[in-house]
Write a protein that holds these residues in place. Structure first.
Motif, PDB file in Angstrom:
ATOM      1  N   VAL A  35       0.852  -1.188   0.000  1.00  0.00           N
ATOM      2  CA  VAL A  35       0.000   0.000   0.000  1.00  0.00           C
ATOM      3  C   VAL A  35       0.887   1.237   0.000  1.00  0.00           C
ATOM      4  O   VAL A  35       1.790   1.361   0.839  1.00  0.00           O
ATOM      5  CB  VAL A  35      -0.930   0.028   1.227  1.00  0.00           C
ATOM      6  CG1 VAL A  35      -1.831   1.265   1.191  1.00  0.00           C
ATOM      7  CG2 VAL A  35      -1.773  -1.239   1.295  1.00  0.00           C
ATOM      8  N   ILE A  37       0.877   5.301   0.325  1.00  0.00           N
ATOM      9  CA  ILE A  37       0.119   6.491   0.715  1.00  0.00           C
ATOM     10  C   ILE A  37       0.860   7.726   0.199  1.00  0.00           C
ATOM     11  O   ILE A  37       2.023   7.947   0.544  1.00  0.00           O
ATOM     12  CB  ILE A  37      -0.041   6.581   2.246  1.00  0.00           C
ATOM     13  CG1 ILE A  37      -0.763   5.344   2.785  1.00  0.00           C
ATOM     14  CG2 ILE A  37      -0.810   7.839   2.630  1.00  0.00           C
ATOM     15  CD1 ILE A  37      -0.873   5.320   4.306  1.00  0.00           C
ATOM     16  N   ARG A  74      -1.225  -0.848  -4.276  1.00  0.00           N
ATOM     17  CA  ARG A  74      -2.480  -0.106  -4.100  1.00  0.00           C
ATOM     18  C   ARG A  74      -2.171   1.315  -3.655  1.00  0.00           C
ATOM     19  O   ARG A  74      -1.499   1.521  -2.642  1.00  0.00           O
ATOM     20  CB  ARG A  74      -3.372  -0.800  -3.067  1.00  0.00           C
ATOM     21  CG  ARG A  74      -4.667  -0.036  -2.757  1.00  0.00           C
ATOM     22  CD  ARG A  74      -5.685  -0.935  -2.072  1.00  0.00           C
ATOM     23  NE  ARG A  74      -5.312  -1.306  -0.728  1.00  0.00           N
ATOM     24  CZ  ARG A  74      -5.739  -0.676   0.380  1.00  0.00           C
ATOM     25  NH1 ARG A  74      -6.511   0.394   0.270  1.00  0.00           N
ATOM     26  NH2 ARG A  74      -5.367  -1.115   1.569  1.00  0.00           N
ATOM     27  N   VAL A  76      -3.142   4.810  -2.105  1.00  0.00           N
ATOM     28  CA  VAL A  76      -4.074   5.499  -1.215  1.00  0.00           C
ATOM     29  C   VAL A  76      -3.760   6.981  -1.300  1.00  0.00           C
ATOM     30  O   VAL A  76      -2.663   7.413  -0.936  1.00  0.00           O
ATOM     31  CB  VAL A  76      -3.932   4.998   0.240  1.00  0.00           C
ATOM     32  CG1 VAL A  76      -4.757   5.877   1.181  1.00  0.00           C
ATOM     33  CG2 VAL A  76      -4.377   3.550   0.357  1.00  0.00           C
ATOM     34  N   ASP A  94      -7.675  12.239   3.510  1.00  0.00           N
ATOM     35  CA  ASP A  94      -7.822  12.198   2.056  1.00  0.00           C
ATOM     36  C   ASP A  94      -8.067  13.599   1.504  1.00  0.00           C
ATOM     37  O   ASP A  94      -8.254  14.561   2.274  1.00  0.00           O
ATOM     38  CB  ASP A  94      -8.925  11.210   1.647  1.00  0.00           C
ATOM     39  CG  ASP A  94     -10.323  11.644   2.081  1.00  0.00           C
ATOM     40  OD1 ASP A  94     -10.572  12.855   2.215  1.00  0.00           O
ATOM     41  OD2 ASP A  94     -11.180  10.766   2.280  1.00  0.00           O
ATOM     42  N   HIS A 100      -8.653   8.655   7.902  1.00  0.00           N
ATOM     43  CA  HIS A 100      -8.664   7.196   7.868  1.00  0.00           C
ATOM     44  C   HIS A 100      -7.421   6.682   8.582  1.00  0.00           C
ATOM     45  O   HIS A 100      -6.477   7.419   8.825  1.00  0.00           O
ATOM     46  CB  HIS A 100      -8.643   6.670   6.423  1.00  0.00           C
ATOM     47  CG  HIS A 100      -9.610   7.356   5.508  1.00  0.00           C
ATOM     48  ND1 HIS A 100     -10.848   6.847   5.203  1.00  0.00           N
ATOM     49  CD2 HIS A 100      -9.503   8.523   4.810  1.00  0.00           C
ATOM     50  CE1 HIS A 100     -11.472   7.650   4.371  1.00  0.00           C
ATOM     51  NE2 HIS A 100     -10.670   8.679   4.120  1.00  0.00           N
TER      52      HIS A 100
END
Length: 442
Positions: A35, A37, A74, A76, A94, A100
């Motif tokens: 992941v 970010i 992925r 984010v 976000d 989150h």
């Protein structure tokens, strides 16, 4: 990675974070959940930002999309703003302001750096940095606007001030901005009759160091100085800004320079998220061992500008904050993370200097590949070749823009997409525009 799929969370998609994600995606073969970010959906190739700011490259040329470039990763989209190392969770906000959090088995901190500030009166209010896409887009419009306003001005003093540009910091970024900037304003002036036969736009490059590019080989410094001097850039070494005002800057020499343009390229400071962790730091960077592990937290790795990585080739020193180190540290972090999950063997980070390149605009550059000093068109070719090889995408588009710039005049228009209030100097996330605020001129 044969047991339950571990979740590896990477914070930041700069040179270090992007390299970590790319190498991990190849090593994992789907055996790990990776992941990433990041506050933007692209990897920014920062070394070519001066060419975006001076009309050579279109902005998307240096923005490589993360989707598709990193298979098995992925994305984010958000700004990481909270870390709980005990609970192994990362919090982020976000783009729409919702918060989150996410758990992890392995964490990579590659949050990069922000503009380095100095306690100089007026600088925060009147200067703009040069570390992200919004700042480059703002500067491109700002330079164009100053030339257009100078052409419309009847007062000679106002015209001279608008045609004067002050760059503070003669490292990589400042030197390249000044070198490209002088060529850009010369091209713009040729289209404005009232300025065409008047005084040439002035670019001043300041640094407290005794020479430009003080961190590089003196031969590269000499090459850059000769090119800048020939081009008309006034280099003032041993000099900085003592005070900035709306009408200009007062130098440490006592001289006052009327200007509407103060470009801050004084270096970088690790992202504030590092200080918020409460862990040991060196020069503001998170202390890690030679394997890029954070002491006391074997599941946490750090690399790039945010990490104080030991330089094994120079005992007692830490690796410099350069893209070359960040890329290689990212690959090393990926290898050691895979090893911590049972795939391969971990190794300490070691780096052999491959040399440096500094683009001075046109066919001019300073380079020392493998310690061989080069200048002139040969260095220019090596520099552009290096950038094309180093970019993870958009190579054909970048090469096409270089070709068009060689045969066509530059487009001198301002789009007004980024206003001054969107790029304050103290902004902690230069990769995204800041929330609207007042108090700064556009």
């Amino acid at each position: 990675m044969k047991r339950r799929r571990p979740r590896i969370v990477i914070v930041g998609a700069g040179f270090a974070g992007f390299s970590t994600a790319r190498r991990l995606s190849r090593l994992a073969h789907g055996a790990a959940e990776i992941v990433l970010i990041n506050s933007t959906d692209y990897f920014l190739y920062v070394p070519l930002l001066p060419e975006v700011a001076t009309g050579i490259l279109e902005p998307r040329r240096v923005a490589v999309p993360l989707a598709g470039t990193l298979p098995g990763v992925r994305l984010v989209l958000g700004e990481a703003d909270a870390l709980d190392l005990d609970r192994r969770r990362v919090g982020w906000t976000d783009p729409e302001g919702h918060h989150h959090d996410l758990g992890y088995d392995r964490l990579v901190l590659a949050v990069g750096s922000v503009n380095k500030l100095l306690p100089i009166p007026g600088v925060v209010e009147h200067a703009h940095g040069f570390r992200g896409m919004p700042e480059a887009l703002y500067l491109r419009d700002h330079i164009t606007r100053q030339i257009e306003l100078a052409d419309a001005a009847d007062d000679w003093h106002e015209r001279a001030a608008r045609c004067t540009f002050v760059v503070v910091g003669a490292g990589y970024t400042g030197t390249e901005v000044a070198a490209h900037g002088q060529r850009f304003t010369d091209a713009l002036v040729r289209r404005h009759p009232r300025l065409k036969f008047g005084e040439r736009p002035r670019w001043l490059l300041l640094d407290v160091a005794p020479r430009v590019l003080p961190e590089l080989d003196p031969r590269m410094s000499d090459t850059a100085f000769r090119v800048l001097k020939k081009r008309g850039v006034q280099v003032l070494t041993g000099t900085s800004v003592a005070e900035a005002t709306e009408d200009g800057v007062r130098l440490t020499s006592g001289r006052f320079v009327p200007t509407r343009s103060l470009i801050w390229c004084v270096g970088a400071h690790p992202d504030p998220l590092v200080a918020d962790l409460g862990l040991a730091t060196e020069k503001g960077r998170l202390i890690v061992d030679a394997f890029l592990n954070v002491p006391g937290h074997p599941e946490v790795f750090a690399c790039g500008d945010a990490a104080a990585v030991p330089d094994l080739g120079h005992p007692g020193e830490i690796a410099p904050m350069t893209a070359q180190h960040a890329v290689r540290q990212g690959k090393a972090a990926a290898r050691n993370i895979a090893a911590s999950c049972g795939h391969g063997t971990r190794r300490p980070y070691e780096h052999r200097d491959l040399g440096f390149v500094v683009d001075l605009g046109g066919v001019q550059a300073a380079a020392n590949p493998f310690k061989v000093p080069l200048s002139g068109p040969v260095a220019g070719a090596v520099t552009r070749g290096y950038h094309l090889l180093a970019m993870p995408g958009n190579r054909v588009r970048v090469a096409a823009d270089w070709l068009f710039d060689a045969v066509l005049p530059r487009q001198g228009v301002q789009l007004g997409l980024v206003r001054a209030r969107a790029v304050p100097l103290e902004h902690t996330a230069p990769e995204v525009p800041a929330a609207p605020r007042g108090g700064q001129r556009d």
